[in-house]
Scaffold this active site. Structure first.
Site, short mmCIF file in Angstrom:
data_model
loop_
_atom_site.label_atom_id
_atom_site.label_comp_id
_atom_site.label_asym_id
_atom_site.label_seq_id
_atom_site.Cartn_x
_atom_site.Cartn_y
_atom_site.Cartn_z
N ILE A 158 42.25 45.56 33.61
CA ILE A 158 41.36 44.42 33.80
C ILE A 158 39.97 44.71 33.25
O ILE A 158 39.37 43.88 32.55
CB ILE A 158 41.29 44.02 35.28
N CYS A 205 37.33 48.30 39.98
CA CYS A 205 37.97 49.54 40.45
C CYS A 205 38.81 49.25 41.68
O CYS A 205 38.60 48.25 42.38
CB CYS A 205 36.91 50.58 40.78
N PRO A 206 39.80 50.10 41.98
CA PRO A 206 40.59 49.92 43.20
C PRO A 206 39.77 50.28 44.43
O PRO A 206 38.75 50.97 44.32
CB PRO A 206 41.75 50.89 43.00
N ARG A 234 37.82 44.23 45.10
CA ARG A 234 38.11 44.19 46.53
C ARG A 234 36.81 44.10 47.31
O ARG A 234 35.81 44.74 46.95
CB ARG A 234 38.88 45.45 46.96
N ASP A 258 34.70 37.12 44.41
CA ASP A 258 35.98 36.48 44.68
C ASP A 258 36.70 37.15 45.85
O ASP A 258 37.78 36.71 46.23
CB ASP A 258 36.87 36.55 43.41
N GLU A 263 39.57 38.61 54.89
CA GLU A 263 40.03 37.37 54.27
C GLU A 263 41.17 36.78 55.07
O GLU A 263 42.04 37.54 55.54
CB GLU A 263 40.47 37.63 52.83
N HIS A 282 39.30 34.37 46.67
CA HIS A 282 40.31 35.34 46.21
C HIS A 282 41.39 34.66 45.36
O HIS A 282 42.59 34.82 45.59
CB HIS A 282 40.96 36.05 47.40
#
Length: 315
Positions: A158, A205-206, A234, A258, A263, A282
């Site tokens: 991404i 990044c994760p 995230r 986002d 959530e 999201h």
């Protein structure tokens, strides 16, 4: 063969369906099971497919026939991998299915910030253009992206797709990544330098122990005055109160996010109505084409498992 989808509404709608799974047997779809409903509903399932449903010792305890868990996601932290291994349950995730969709949404957010498209549309819909003395009323500022520096945190698929779009806009692209990368038209820098030089910081990044809360008061203070912070990764990578403070003080020019730590958004979410903060729910990953592609990956995973050659296996 009985296949149970535990949270189908997180992926499927009237445009994207699960008919591709019908070839394998009976398909039972639940919109969104509550935690205490899961065990009973999957008790006689051979295959369970889910997105975010928690599948652990408690929810799996009655599923004596279960052989396979398929994920509508890349992450699998909602699955008790140890329990599945001990009970001979294969778990397969979905790989890079949302790259183009997330990259596109990232720039939708960036362009909204710099072009004020929705605000100008509202200006027209409110009848104010009809009253304007000039044909081009300068109500909200517009800025070019060309020549601006975008800093990309996390240079996976991404991040690289975002960089490619940025190059097309003639932006300067810098990036920081946990492991060194050599990518054309991208200058690698450390995290501190990225914060200091970027007009836009975009996170890809994760979420892990290294990245949790990495965007805090200290990080935001190091960003350029007036910079834009974009998060389509995230929610946990940012400290929401610190972001709010950076926006309300005027140090940051804006934020476009986002994802949130919790959530759906909580009733008392601190970022609600925050100055210069664009929030989408999201949905960066959720383009129709992306969800169709995801459904194809999930179906292929099931087929390959049943043929004795599981793909995208995580345990």
């Amino acid at each position: 063969m009985k296949i149970v989808l535990t949270d189908a509404q997180t992926v499927l709608d009237e445009l994207v369906d699960a008919s591709s799974l019908d070839e394998f047997g009976e398909v039972v779809k639940y919109g969104l099971l509550k935690y205490d409903e899961v065990a009973e509903k999957i008790a006689d399932a051979d295959i369970v497919i889910c997105n975010k449903t928690v599948l652990n010792e408690e929810t799996l305890r009655l599923a004596k026939n279960l052989k396979y868990i398929g994920l509508f996601a890349t992450g699998y932290n909602n699955i008790d991998i140890k329990y599945c291994a001990e009970h001979n349950i294969t778990v397969c995730n979905a790989g890079s299915y949302s790259t183009n969709s997330v990259a596109q949404h990232t720039f939708a957010l960036i362009l909204e910030h710099f072009n004020n498209t929705s605000r100008y549309n509202q200006f027209v819909q409110d009848g104010k253009w009809k009253c304007s003395k000039t044909f081009s009323p300068f109500v909200y500022p517009l800025n070019e992206l060309a020549g601006k520096t975008i800093g990309i945190v996390g240079l996976g698929n991404i991040g690289k797709a975002v960089a490619k779009i940025a190059n097309a806009f003639e932006m300067n692209v810098i990036a920081s990544n946990r492991s060194p990368r050599n990518v054309e038209n991208i200058t690698m820098v450390d995290f501190e330098e990225l914060l200091e030089k970027s007009d836009i910081v975009s996170v890809h990044c994760p979420l892990n122990q290294d990245s949790k809360g990495i965007f805090d008061k200290k990080a935001f203070s190091k960003m350029k005055k007036g910079a834009l912070f974009v998060n389509t990764a995230r929610g946990g990578v940012m400290v929401e109160k610190d972001l709010k403070d950076a926006l309300e003080s005027g140090h940051l020019g804006g934020a476009a996010i986002d994802t949130l730590a919790v959530e759906p958004m909580e009733e008392d979410c601190i970022l609600m109505d925050t100055k210069n903060c664009i929030i989408t729910p999201h949905i960066a990953w959720a383009a129709v084409e992306t969800r169709i592609r995801l459904m194809g990956i999930v179906t292929d995973n099931v087929r390959n498992f049943l043929n004795g050659n599981p793909t995208n296996k995580v345990n």
